[in-house]
Motif scaffolding. Structure first.
Motif, PDB file in Angstrom:
ATOM      1  N   GLU A 100       0.825  -1.206   0.000  1.00  0.00           N
ATOM      2  CA  GLU A 100       0.000   0.000   0.000  1.00  0.00           C
ATOM      3  C   GLU A 100       0.858   1.254   0.000  1.00  0.00           C
ATOM      4  O   GLU A 100       0.516   2.258  -0.636  1.00  0.00           O
ATOM      5  N   ALA A 101       1.992   1.211   0.678  1.00  0.00           N
ATOM      6  CA  ALA A 101       2.861   2.383   0.770  1.00  0.00           C
ATOM      7  C   ALA A 101       3.559   2.695  -0.545  1.00  0.00           C
ATOM      8  O   ALA A 101       3.822   3.859  -0.856  1.00  0.00           O
ATOM      9  N   THR A 102       3.852   1.664  -1.342  1.00  0.00           N
ATOM     10  CA  THR A 102       4.578   1.876  -2.595  1.00  0.00           C
ATOM     11  C   THR A 102       3.649   2.065  -3.792  1.00  0.00           C
ATOM     12  O   THR A 102       4.119   2.382  -4.894  1.00  0.00           O
ATOM     13  N   PHE A 103       2.363   1.858  -3.595  1.00  0.00           N
ATOM     14  CA  PHE A 103       1.380   1.997  -4.679  1.00  0.00           C
ATOM     15  C   PHE A 103       1.682   1.053  -5.835  1.00  0.00           C
ATOM     16  O   PHE A 103       1.329   1.324  -6.981  1.00  0.00           O
ATOM     17  N   GLU A 104       2.385  -0.038  -5.571  1.00  0.00           N
ATOM     18  CA  GLU A 104       2.769  -0.954  -6.638  1.00  0.00           C
ATOM     19  C   GLU A 104       2.344  -2.367  -6.285  1.00  0.00           C
ATOM     20  O   GLU A 104       2.452  -2.797  -5.140  1.00  0.00           O
ATOM     21  N   ASN A 105       1.894  -3.109  -7.294  1.00  0.00           N
ATOM     22  CA  ASN A 105       1.502  -4.499  -7.081  1.00  0.00           C
ATOM     23  C   ASN A 105       2.435  -5.481  -7.781  1.00  0.00           C
ATOM     24  O   ASN A 105       2.342  -6.679  -7.571  1.00  0.00           O
ATOM     25  N   ASP A 106       3.333  -4.977  -8.649  1.00  0.00           N
ATOM     26  CA  ASP A 106       4.252  -5.893  -9.301  1.00  0.00           C
ATOM     27  C   ASP A 106       5.376  -6.287  -8.348  1.00  0.00           C
ATOM     28  O   ASP A 106       5.648  -5.614  -7.352  1.00  0.00           O
ATOM     29  N   VAL A 107       6.040  -7.377  -8.654  1.00  0.00           N
ATOM     30  CA  VAL A 107       6.997  -7.972  -7.724  1.00  0.00           C
ATOM     31  C   VAL A 107       8.154  -7.028  -7.425  1.00  0.00           C
ATOM     32  O   VAL A 107       8.589  -6.896  -6.277  1.00  0.00           O
ATOM     33  N   LEU A 108       8.689  -6.338  -8.440  1.00  0.00           N
ATOM     34  CA  LEU A 108       9.874  -5.516  -8.229  1.00  0.00           C
ATOM     35  C   LEU A 108       9.553  -4.215  -7.509  1.00  0.00           C
ATOM     36  O   LEU A 108      10.001  -3.973  -6.389  1.00  0.00           O
ATOM     37  N   ASN A 109       8.734  -3.366  -8.125  1.00  0.00           N
ATOM     38  CA  ASN A 109       8.447  -2.068  -7.522  1.00  0.00           C
ATOM     39  C   ASN A 109       7.666  -2.194  -6.222  1.00  0.00           C
ATOM     40  O   ASN A 109       7.735  -1.325  -5.359  1.00  0.00           O
ATOM     41  N   GLY A 110       6.900  -3.271  -6.067  1.00  0.00           N
ATOM     42  CA  GLY A 110       6.093  -3.441  -4.876  1.00  0.00           C
ATOM     43  C   GLY A 110       6.883  -3.686  -3.614  1.00  0.00           C
ATOM     44  O   GLY A 110       6.341  -3.599  -2.518  1.00  0.00           O
ATOM     45  N   ILE A 111       8.178  -4.012  -3.722  1.00  0.00           N
ATOM     46  CA  ILE A 111       8.978  -4.233  -2.520  1.00  0.00           C
ATOM     47  C   ILE A 111      10.008  -3.133  -2.294  1.00  0.00           C
ATOM     48  O   ILE A 111      10.690  -3.134  -1.277  1.00  0.00           O
ATOM     49  N   ILE A 112      10.141  -2.206  -3.227  1.00  0.00           N
ATOM     50  CA  ILE A 112      11.138  -1.146  -3.077  1.00  0.00           C
ATOM     51  C   ILE A 112      10.500   0.076  -2.438  1.00  0.00           C
ATOM     52  O   ILE A 112       9.742   0.803  -3.082  1.00  0.00           O
ATOM     53  N   ASN A 113      10.786   0.285  -1.169  1.00  0.00           N
ATOM     54  CA  ASN A 113      10.304   1.467  -0.471  1.00  0.00           C
ATOM     55  C   ASN A 113      11.222   2.650  -0.762  1.00  0.00           C
ATOM     56  O   ASN A 113      10.761   3.740  -1.117  1.00  0.00           O
ATOM     57  N   GLN A 114      12.525   2.430  -0.627  1.00  0.00           N
ATOM     58  CA  GLN A 114      13.511   3.450  -0.938  1.00  0.00           C
ATOM     59  C   GLN A 114      14.705   2.799  -1.626  1.00  0.00           C
ATOM     60  O   GLN A 114      15.066   1.660  -1.309  1.00  0.00           O
ATOM     61  N   ALA A 115      15.312   3.533  -2.532  1.00  0.00           N
ATOM     62  CA  ALA A 115      16.549   3.091  -3.179  1.00  0.00           C
ATOM     63  C   ALA A 115      17.240   4.348  -3.696  1.00  0.00           C
ATOM     64  O   ALA A 115      16.820   4.911  -4.706  1.00  0.00           O
ATOM     65  N   TYR A 116      18.256   4.781  -2.982  1.00  0.00           N
ATOM     66  CA  TYR A 116      18.899   6.029  -3.380  1.00  0.00           C
ATOM     67  C   TYR A 116      20.385   6.026  -3.048  1.00  0.00           C
ATOM     68  O   TYR A 116      20.858   5.271  -2.199  1.00  0.00           O
ATOM     69  N   ALA A 117      21.102   6.880  -3.771  1.00  0.00           N
ATOM     70  CA  ALA A 117      22.520   7.112  -3.504  1.00  0.00           C
ATOM     71  C   ALA A 117      22.678   8.536  -2.986  1.00  0.00           C
ATOM     72  O   ALA A 117      21.876   9.424  -3.319  1.00  0.00           O
ATOM     73  N   TYR A 118      23.706   8.757  -2.172  1.00  0.00           N
ATOM     74  CA  TYR A 118      23.925  10.100  -1.642  1.00  0.00           C
ATOM     75  C   TYR A 118      25.413  10.450  -1.669  1.00  0.00           C
ATOM     76  O   TYR A 118      26.287   9.576  -1.702  1.00  0.00           O
ATOM     77  N   TRP A 119      25.659  11.732  -1.673  1.00  0.00           N
ATOM     78  CA  TRP A 119      27.024  12.264  -1.694  1.00  0.00           C
ATOM     79  C   TRP A 119      27.096  13.422  -0.705  1.00  0.00           C
ATOM     80  O   TRP A 119      26.399  14.422  -0.862  1.00  0.00           O
ATOM     81  N   ASN A 120      27.897  13.261   0.320  1.00  0.00           N
ATOM     82  CA  ASN A 120      28.147  14.354   1.258  1.00  0.00           C
ATOM     83  C   ASN A 120      29.171  15.290   0.634  1.00  0.00           C
ATOM     84  O   ASN A 120      30.383  15.115   0.795  1.00  0.00           O
ATOM     85  N   VAL A 121      28.683  16.253  -0.114  1.00  0.00           N
ATOM     86  CA  VAL A 121      29.547  17.151  -0.865  1.00  0.00           C
ATOM     87  C   VAL A 121      30.475  17.915   0.071  1.00  0.00           C
ATOM     88  O   VAL A 121      31.653  18.142  -0.228  1.00  0.00           O
ATOM     89  N   SER A 122      29.944  18.320   1.195  1.00  0.00           N
ATOM     90  CA  SER A 122      30.730  19.008   2.213  1.00  0.00           C
ATOM     91  C   SER A 122      30.137  18.665   3.574  1.00  0.00           C
ATOM     92  O   SER A 122      29.174  17.897   3.669  1.00  0.00           O
ATOM     93  N   GLU A 123      30.681  19.250   4.597  1.00  0.00           N
ATOM     94  CA  GLU A 123      30.166  19.007   5.946  1.00  0.00           C
ATOM     95  C   GLU A 123      28.727  19.471   6.088  1.00  0.00           C
ATOM     96  O   GLU A 123      27.973  18.935   6.903  1.00  0.00           O
ATOM     97  N   ASN A 124      28.311  20.435   5.264  1.00  0.00           N
ATOM     98  CA  ASN A 124      26.987  21.043   5.400  1.00  0.00           C
ATOM     99  C   ASN A 124      26.053  20.788   4.217  1.00  0.00           C
ATOM    100  O   ASN A 124      24.942  21.312   4.201  1.00  0.00           O
ATOM    101  N   THR A 125      26.478  19.993   3.227  1.00  0.00           N
ATOM    102  CA  THR A 125      25.670  19.793   2.026  1.00  0.00           C
ATOM    103  C   THR A 125      25.658  18.326   1.625  1.00  0.00           C
ATOM    104  O   THR A 125      26.719  17.696   1.528  1.00  0.00           O
ATOM    105  N   THR A 126      24.447  17.784   1.398  1.00  0.00           N
ATOM    106  CA  THR A 126      24.289  16.405   0.949  1.00  0.00           C
ATOM    107  C   THR A 126      23.351  16.361  -0.247  1.00  0.00           C
ATOM    108  O   THR A 126      22.265  16.955  -0.219  1.00  0.00           O
TER     109      THR A 126
END
Length: 345
Positions: A100-126
């Motif tokens: 219900e949270a992902t609004f998806e019923n297919d096998v792949l998207n239905g289990i992915i709540n979050q999938a992201y990459a991040y970069w701490n560019v500096s101490e104060n910026t992400t």
């Protein structure tokens, strides 16, 4: 006799090597923690209602925790890998709450709540790119992070997650800013319309002003402004606050409302909290449809396990009667009780 002595010697030698390797590995782990971490939760509940006449009338117009009898919430697995200033997070959900949270019923998207990459560019910026949960609202998808087990009307009618890019800025110890460009409301795979949404959050001393905007076309949400915050009134008494306004100029639909979350900690193991919410659905040319929700929740913690008994009353006003009573007659209120178990690791 030689073979027995040799065998014993070999056993002791191998034991010493394994022990030495274990000590070395432990020392390495203490000196250099693994860049990979795994966490998550599992939850289930039992729910019953007191005035319903059939299965079609037992659900509140909010998300999650609407089944009667014994029911599964979701299993949640969160893997994080961090290498220097960059990292990746994959958050998987299994079960009705996750679907219900992902609004998806297919096998792949239905289990992915979050999938992201991040970069701490500096101490104060992400910088973050991928699919991430929303910055709008007081409550979240994971029941382990909410005080109440069931969720509010405000949370249920706002966005759950976004696919796009955002930048977080720490302006000072107490001031933060976030800016985002994403696909429209809860469009988590592709944006076939070619439209995009804008978002922002300004945080000051633990209080947050949240903004979201899309055109409202193609099932979009439109404009939403949301305030989320709270105050420690005493060492054991916290008052949470949420208020929001939404308007979709394309569909002429929207909502507004406010909720208070007083929570009192009676001991290290037990706390009790109340959610009092006023919410109204709006439509141009029609009267508002207001509802008052009152949810009383206890929270008992034993190590990693949380037990939450909860009583909830939903009452629609102004002659709106979406439920049925035990005689099959229309009524404006629904009362329910549930007890949930949440295990986090």
């Amino acid at each position: 006799m030689k073979s027995i002595i040799f065998t014993n010697y070999t056993k002791y030698l191998l034991f010493g090597i394994v022990l030495s390797l274990g000590i070395n590995l432990q020392a390495q782990e203490e000196e250099s923690p693994s860049p990979f971490t795994l966490s998550g939760s599992v939850d289930a509940y039992f729910r019953t209602t007191f005035t319903d006449a059939g299965a079609a009338t037992t659900a509140t117009p909010t998300s999650f925790a609407n089944q009667t009898g014994f029911a599964l919430g979701m299993a949640n697995l969160i893997g994080t890998y961090e290498a220097g200033s960059t990292g990746v997070v994959v958050d998987l959900v299994f079960g009705p709450r996750g679907t219900e949270a992902t609004f998806e019923n297919d096998v792949l998207n239905g289990i992915i709540n979050q999938a992201y990459a991040y970069w701490n560019v500096s101490e104060n910026t992400t910088l973050t790119i991928g699919r991430f949960n929303t910055w709008v609202g007081y409550e979240v998808i994971s029941p382990a992070a909410n005080f109440n087990y069931s969720v509010s009307y405000l949370f249920s009618n706002g966005p759950f997650s976004h696919l796009g890019v955002k930048a977080d800025f720490t302006l000072s110890d107490d001031i933060s800013l976030m800016l985002a460009v994403t696909n429209p409301w809860d469009t988590n795979d592709i944006s076939a319309s070619g439209e995009y949404a804008l978002g922002g959050q300004l945080g000051a001393y633990g209080q947050y002003l949240n903004l979201y905007y899309d055109s409202g076309s193609n099932g979009g949400l439109g404009f939403e402004i949301d305030y989320t915050g709270g105050f420690d009134l005493t060492e054991d008494f916290f008052m949470g606050i949420n208020a929001a306004y939404n308007n979709n100029s394309e569909t002429d639909l929207g909502f507004y409302g406010a909720a208070l979350y007083p929570q009192y900690k009676t001991s290290d193991d037990f706390a009790v909290g109340l959610r009092g919410e006023y919410f109204a659905f709006t439509a141009d040319g029609l009267d508002d449809v207001p509802v008052f929700g009152l949810t009383l929740t206890g929270s008992f913690t034993k190590e990693n396990l949380i037990i939450k008994p909860e009583i909830r009353l939903d009452s629609f006003m102004d002659d709106n009667e979406p439920f049925l009573d035990s005689d099959g007659l229309a009524t404006n209120n629904l009362s329910s009780f549930l007890i949930a178990a949440i295990y986090s690791f």
